[in-house]
Design a protein around this motif. Structure first.
Motif, PDB file in Angstrom:
ATOM      1  N   ILE A 161     -33.890 -20.956  58.305  1.00 35.26           N
ATOM      2  CA  ILE A 161     -34.260 -22.248  57.719  1.00 35.26           C
ATOM      3  C   ILE A 161     -34.373 -23.287  58.832  1.00 35.26           C
ATOM      4  O   ILE A 161     -33.535 -23.346  59.730  1.00 35.26           O
ATOM      5  N   ASP A 162     -35.420 -24.107  58.749  1.00 37.95           N
ATOM      6  CA  ASP A 162     -35.563 -25.276  59.610  1.00 37.95           C
ATOM      7  C   ASP A 162     -35.187 -26.493  58.777  1.00 37.95           C
ATOM      8  O   ASP A 162     -35.527 -26.584  57.591  1.00 37.95           O
ATOM      9  N   ARG A 163     -34.491 -27.447  59.410  1.00 40.34           N
ATOM     10  CA  ARG A 163     -33.892 -28.549  58.669  1.00 40.34           C
ATOM     11  C   ARG A 163     -34.177 -29.872  59.361  1.00 40.34           C
ATOM     12  O   ARG A 163     -34.207 -29.939  60.584  1.00 40.34           O
ATOM     13  N   THR A 164     -34.374 -30.924  58.566  1.00 39.39           N
ATOM     14  CA  THR A 164     -34.483 -32.283  59.091  1.00 39.39           C
ATOM     15  C   THR A 164     -33.482 -33.145  58.346  1.00 39.39           C
ATOM     16  O   THR A 164     -33.412 -33.104  57.113  1.00 39.39           O
TER      17      THR A 164
ATOM     18  N   PHE B 274     -34.111 -36.268  62.275  1.00 38.71           N
ATOM     19  CA  PHE B 274     -33.791 -35.298  63.323  1.00 38.71           C
ATOM     20  C   PHE B 274     -33.965 -33.876  62.780  1.00 38.71           C
ATOM     21  O   PHE B 274     -33.372 -33.511  61.768  1.00 38.71           O
ATOM     22  N   SER B 275     -34.777 -33.078  63.485  1.00 39.01           N
ATOM     23  CA  SER B 275     -35.059 -31.697  63.069  1.00 39.01           C
ATOM     24  C   SER B 275     -34.312 -30.709  63.948  1.00 39.01           C
ATOM     25  O   SER B 275     -34.222 -30.905  65.169  1.00 39.01           O
ATOM     26  N   PHE B 276     -33.811 -29.622  63.309  1.00 38.61           N
ATOM     27  CA  PHE B 276     -33.087 -28.596  64.048  1.00 38.61           C
ATOM     28  C   PHE B 276     -33.039 -27.316  63.211  1.00 38.61           C
ATOM     29  O   PHE B 276     -33.179 -27.355  61.998  1.00 38.61           O
TER      30      PHE B 276
ATOM     31  N   MET C 128     -35.307 -28.929  53.980  1.00 36.94           N
ATOM     32  CA  MET C 128     -35.182 -27.584  54.540  1.00 36.94           C
ATOM     33  C   MET C 128     -36.375 -26.733  54.119  1.00 36.94           C
ATOM     34  O   MET C 128     -36.779 -26.773  52.949  1.00 36.94           O
ATOM     35  N   THR C 129     -36.939 -26.001  55.085  1.00 40.75           N
ATOM     36  CA  THR C 129     -38.037 -25.086  54.792  1.00 40.75           C
ATOM     37  C   THR C 129     -37.735 -23.721  55.399  1.00 40.75           C
ATOM     38  O   THR C 129     -37.107 -23.615  56.452  1.00 40.75           O
ATOM     39  N   ARG C 130     -38.207 -22.684  54.701  1.00 40.66           N
ATOM     40  CA  ARG C 130     -37.970 -21.311  55.150  1.00 40.66           C
ATOM     41  C   ARG C 130     -38.961 -20.968  56.260  1.00 40.66           C
ATOM     42  O   ARG C 130     -40.167 -21.025  56.068  1.00 40.66           O
ATOM     43  N   ARG C 131     -38.414 -20.654  57.422  1.00 44.18           N
ATOM     44  CA  ARG C 131     -39.206 -20.328  58.603  1.00 44.18           C
ATOM     45  C   ARG C 131     -40.150 -19.163  58.300  1.00 44.18           C
ATOM     46  O   ARG C 131     -39.763 -18.167  57.698  1.00 44.18           O
ATOM     47  N   GLY C 132     -41.404 -19.293  58.706  1.00 43.47           N
ATOM     48  CA  GLY C 132     -42.387 -18.244  58.480  1.00 43.47           C
ATOM     49  C   GLY C 132     -43.127 -18.396  57.159  1.00 43.47           C
ATOM     50  O   GLY C 132     -44.179 -17.796  56.974  1.00 43.47           O
ATOM     51  N   ARG C 133     -42.587 -19.201  56.239  1.00 43.57           N
ATOM     52  CA  ARG C 133     -43.249 -19.437  54.937  1.00 43.57           C
ATOM     53  C   ARG C 133     -43.778 -20.855  54.809  1.00 43.57           C
ATOM     54  O   ARG C 133     -44.879 -21.049  54.315  1.00 43.57           O
TER      55      ARG C 133
END
Length: 192
Positions: free
Chosen positions: A57-60, A88-90, A111-116
């Motif tokens: 998951i990528d998060r801001t 801030f994104s991480f 939050m978004t699922r990486r790759g999707r």
């Protein structure tokens, strides 16, 4: 297009059990913490400590209320977030801990699922009408403070912490503030 009222948001426990999250929107609808493609929520942080880990998951994170928070993400330099700092994104799967600057805060989590899916978060302080460009995918406009009026979208009015969820059918949204207003614009697209 859907209006999401703050009074109707779902409150649920944090993944690590250390507090509660107020879920604004999730896709697919009703998805759990291990199943969502994207999720937008607010959390009241009452004390310092570790963040929940979310694999892939990528998060801001943005501060909505309170003095602020200092984030320690893995081996990176500490980041100080306040209500006026940029979002801030991480990566949410890196070890992360937080220290409150001076008392509790409320934050906005995207939050978004990486790759999707991919996302961006923008804070806008407005006192005059503006046009907000959306993207193919989903755009959420959260009214943090003040009021926002959307004259070309059926006279929709958002109060504090209400959200407008827009699909790809509206490329530009005109927003008129009722008074000095702060908005968060979250744009979510499919990963390439």
């Amino acid at each position: 297009m859907r209006i999401l009222r703050a009074a109707d948001y779902r409150v649920m426990p944090w993944k690590n059990g250390g507090g509660t999250t107020t879920e604004i929107a999730v896709s697919p609808d009703g998805a759990g913490l291990d199943e969502f493609d994207w999720r937008v929520s607010m959390a009241r942080v009452e004390g310092s400590g570790p963040f929940s880990s979310f694999a892939c998951i990528d998060r801001t994170l943005s501060v909505l209320e309170g003095e602020g928070i200092v984030l320690d993400v893995a081996d990176r330099p500490a980041v100080r977030l306040t209500p006026t700092s940029a979002p801030f994104s991480f990566p949410a799967d890196l070890p992360t801990s937080a220290s409150l600057i001076a008392g509790p805060i409320t934050d906005l989590n995207v939050m978004t699922r990486r790759g999707r899916t991919l996302h961006s978060v923008e804070r806008l302080a407005i006192s005059q009408p503006v046009d907000i460009a959306t993207r193919a995918g989903s755009t959420l406009i959260l009214c943090q403070k003040g009021e926002a009026f959307f004259p070309e979208a059926g006279s929709i009015r958002l109060g504090p912490l209400d959200t407008l969820l827009i699909g790809p059918d509206a490329p530009i949204m005109k927003v008129e503030p009722a008074r000095d207003t702060t908005l968060f614009v979250v744009r979510i697209t499919a990963a390439a």
